[in-house]
Design a protein around this motif. Structure first.
Motif, PDB file in Angstrom:
ATOM      1  N   LEU A 467       8.468  50.239 -24.044  1.00  0.00           N
ATOM      2  CA  LEU A 467       8.339  50.686 -22.653  1.00  0.00           C
ATOM      3  C   LEU A 467       8.834  51.602 -22.225  1.00  0.00           C
ATOM      4  N   GLU A 468       9.176  52.659 -22.826  1.00  0.00           N
ATOM      5  CA  GLU A 468       9.390  54.083 -22.113  1.00  0.00           C
ATOM      6  C   GLU A 468       8.075  54.710 -22.848  1.00  0.00           C
ATOM      7  N   GLY A 477       4.289  47.959 -17.215  1.00  0.00           N
ATOM      8  CA  GLY A 477       4.899  47.013 -17.336  1.00  0.00           C
ATOM      9  C   GLY A 477       5.409  46.360 -18.933  1.00  0.00           C
ATOM     10  N   LEU A 478       4.725  46.785 -19.327  1.00  0.00           N
ATOM     11  CA  LEU A 478       3.855  46.117 -21.464  1.00  0.00           C
ATOM     12  C   LEU A 478       5.209  47.066 -21.627  1.00  0.00           C
ATOM     13  N   PRO A 508       6.455  42.722 -15.334  1.00  0.00           N
ATOM     14  CA  PRO A 508       5.375  43.337 -14.630  1.00  0.00           C
ATOM     15  C   PRO A 508       5.408  44.103 -13.206  1.00  0.00           C
ATOM     16  N   ALA A 509       5.009  44.718 -12.300  1.00  0.00           N
ATOM     17  CA  ALA A 509       5.948  44.526 -10.437  1.00  0.00           C
ATOM     18  C   ALA A 509       4.797  43.566 -10.355  1.00  0.00           C
ATOM     19  N   ARG A 551       7.666  53.810  -2.674  1.00  0.00           N
ATOM     20  CA  ARG A 551       7.983  55.223  -2.316  1.00  0.00           C
ATOM     21  C   ARG A 551       7.478  56.359  -3.646  1.00  0.00           C
ATOM     22  N   VAL A 552       8.492  56.286  -4.803  1.00  0.00           N
ATOM     23  CA  VAL A 552       8.559  56.948  -5.736  1.00  0.00           C
ATOM     24  C   VAL A 552       7.430  56.253  -7.387  1.00  0.00           C
ATOM     25  N   SER A 553       6.652  55.508  -7.213  1.00  0.00           N
ATOM     26  CA  SER A 553       6.151  54.559  -8.196  1.00  0.00           C
ATOM     27  C   SER A 553       6.752  55.001  -9.044  1.00  0.00           C
ATOM     28  N   GLY A 554       7.350  53.709  -8.528  1.00  0.00           N
ATOM     29  CA  GLY A 554       8.119  52.617 -10.344  1.00  0.00           C
ATOM     30  C   GLY A 554       8.594  51.350  -9.696  1.00  0.00           C
TER      31      GLY A 554
END
Length: 649
Positions: A467-468, A477-478, A508-509, A551-554
């Protein structure tokens, strides 16, 4: 079957030199000597047709595990005797027996006729045996002048698809100006054949090769329905510039291999391997299989195709039903979006409550016909994504919902236009790093009593990503690590820091109008958590919720879980805990991932202990195939600062 077995036994007892070649395959065949046979049998194409795999210090061996695939008992290890017996069975016996052999082995027939400039006559062209009827049907439908490699994205919920899947697509492209109906399109795949229902044993047995794999072909409509719509998997199609003769060889090999057992291994003789092996049959000079010395991952086979000179014609993207719906929903205007949400305000497939088929069509009456059409088309796209894991009653209600929306849409005589779906290069497999990696690093522990000593780290992992470092070219997200190994060495010697048999982390988002989505993780392995008295063998699992950070893409997530295991002093323990996660995408090819876990360990021979563990990792990929990582790890009062560099191959 008994007759076939007897024939093979008889042929195996014979040698090519001890009997005259029958006149059925021309005077030229009578002049084929042992040296010609040996040379032809060791040619690239003959070995590719038999699916030989080169092995160190040997002449290689076929990966086919089905004895019915060979005409000589030693055919899997000796291509010479297999060719001798093939020539014999094509020319001796009754007309019906010879015809059955010609039907059964069309790739070998094509090779021998081309290589030795001979023609094997069809002695019984209307042969009604099962194999000949199947071959005639095969020839009737599998007419193709184009072949593509198709990559179907990873499905974290399906053990068969942990690393993605590759298939071959055969179709008949029409010349420019030909407006006739296009011919059928077929998919060729290699997959596990099992009735195993135990989800715990299934991955292990696939890894160990305990299940047979089978090559099959079927209409592309079935393929798309099962994977694109049912499993919500996007596809990438790589059209190749094979000519008609090369495709003919491939199709003949497909027929020979159909329903023949080739034991399936998750990282080796899998579907990805088989697709490359078939491409090698068509064009042996590619030698795609031999570009990999150990592991075969679907994404890596795509890279092999893209990086082969003069092989790729074009790339096409086929979105899943979910991707199509998300794009349509995001394109709705403000009024349309409000009406769309109200349309489903009391529908069970949005609220996830058993409210029945409630579609409020009154919410769109104030919209223009064109706006109504866009909302209804989006609603149909949404309902098309809901058909997974439903009861019979839910499926019936879903069908009624679809019929209600479709009937209203049919009343509107207007067409809708949505912008063309953007190609998501971020998940394109040909942009991904290779799956395997080796790494070097250094760490130093700190706590109130001991400043430790610098320690070198050596690591290896055959697949796939954590994930890192889930960067471009991989599913969003995998984290999926397999056989991850890390050793550490200092003045005290060499020791094992970590070994993870398998680790899965799926966060997953949310993609639809849902506020959050679920996430989960699973890890089996060994870890030296700190430098003193904290070595653990464990099984851990977690489940929780994920929110997107626009807003912060995450994304951020929270999850609860349980760890079971054995610590250094052989104390069995149970450790429930809660974890918070934060993952941010900083700039392209940079990622910052953080986690903090609070848990309470309860063991057989120790009192309960509270543990606080956490990590913060920054990963950067300056250029392929390199990655740099800096990490900060915490366990109670001990802190470790780590620096690593990884090379992907």
């Amino acid at each position: 079957m008994l007759k076939s077995l007897a024939l093979r036994t008889l042929l195996g007892a014979m040698t090519f030199a001890h009997a005259p070649i029958a006149t059925a395959y021309s005077a030229r065949a009578n002049k084929i000597g042992p040296q010609e046979i040996q040379t032809a049998a060791n040619s690239q194409r003959w070995r590719k047709i038999l699916l030989y795999r080169d092995q160190w210090r040997t002449n290689g061996k076929s990966i086919v595990d089905d004895p019915e695939f060979f005409l000589n008992p030693d055919g899997a290890t000796n291509p010479d005797v297999e060719m001798e017996n093939t020539l014999r069975v094509f020319s001796e016996g009754t007309p019906a027996e010879r015809q059955e052999a010609l039907c059964r082995f069309p790739a070998r027939r094509k090779f021998l006729e081309t290589r030795f400039q001979i023609i094997f006559s069809d002695t019984d062209p209307k042969n009604e045996s099962e194999i000949c009827k199947r071959y005639r049907e095969f020839l009737e439908v599998m007419r193709s002048n184009s072949v593509s490699l198709v990559f179907s994205s990873i499905n974290a919920m399906n053990p068969h698809s942990l690393f993605g899947n590759t298939f071959l697509k055969f179709k008949n492209n029409k010349p420019v100006g030909d407006n006739s109906e296009p011919g059928p399109v077929f998919i060729v795949s290699h997959s596990v054949k099992t009735d195993q229902a135990n989800p715990i044993l299934l991955p292990y047995n696939i890894v160990a090769g305990n299940y047979p794999g089978m090559l099959n072909w079927f209409p592309a409509e079935k393929f798309s329905g099962e994977l694109v719509n049912s499993e919500m998997r996007e596809q990438w199609e790589y059209e190749l510039n094979f000519n008609s003769d090369e495709i003919s060889y491939m199709l003949a090999a497909v027929f020979e291999l159909t329903n023949r057992r080739v034991d399936y291994f998750l990282l080796d003789e899998n579907g990805a391997y088989m697709m490359l092996a078939l491409l090698d049959v068509g064009r042996p000079s590619l030698n795609l299989v031999n570009k990999f010395t150990s592991f075969f991952i679907a994404g890596d086979t795509v890279r092999a195709i893209v990086n082969s000179p003069n092989l790729l014609n074009k790339v096409q993207y086929h979105p899943s039903a979910l991707e199509k719906y998300v794009a349509m929903e995001q394109n709705l205007g403000k009024k349309e979006g409000t009406a769309y949400k109200e349309l489903f305000a009391q529908n069970e497939f949005v609220t996830k409550k058993a409210l029945g088929s409630k579609i409020n069509l009154e919410t769109i009456t104030e919209l223009t016909p064109s706006e109504q059409a866009r909302v209804l088309d989006t609603a149909l796209a949404f309902l098309n994504t809901r058909g997974q894991k439903l009861t019979k009653q839910q499926l019936a209600r879903l069908k009624r919902d679809q019929e209600t929306v479709a009937q209203k849409r049919a009343e509107l005589s207007v067409a809708t236009e949505f912008p063309e779906l953007q190609v998501p290069d971020a998940t394109a497999p040909h942009f991904a790093f290779p799956a395997s990696r080796i790494g070097l690093g250094v760490t130093n522990p700190f706590n109130s009593n001991n400043h430790g000593q610098p320690t070198a780290l050596i690591s290896w992992r055959p697949a796939l990503q954590t994930l890192e470092s889930s960067f471009r070219g991989m599913p969003d997200g995998l984290g999926l690590g397999f056989l991850n190994l890390e050793l550490m060495t200092n003045k005290k010697g060499l020791s094992l820091r970590e070994f993870s048999l398998v680790s899965m982390d799926f966060i997953p988002a949310p993609k639809t109008n849902e506020t959050f989505t679920t996430n989960w993780s699973m890890d089996i392995g060994y870890r030296q958590q700190c430098f003193q008295a904290c070595k653990q063998s464990y099984l851990a699992a977690q489940y929780g919720l994920t929110w997107r950070l626009e807003r912060v893409s995450g994304r951020t997530a929270v999850r609860g879980g349980l760890k079971l295991g054995d610590d250094q002093s052989s104390a069995l323990f149970v450790e429930p805990g809660i974890t918070g996660l934060l993952s941010l995408e900083l700039v392209p090819q940079n990622q910052w991932t953080n986690s903090l876990t609070l848990s309470r360990q309860m063991s057989l021979w120790k009192g309960p202990e509270w543990h606080a563990t956490g990590s913060s990792t920054w990963a950067w990929r300056p250029a392929e195939p390199w990655e740099l990582q800096g990490s900060f790890e915490l366990r109670n009062s001990e802190i470790q600062i780590l620096a690593r560099s990884f090379y992907y191959f």
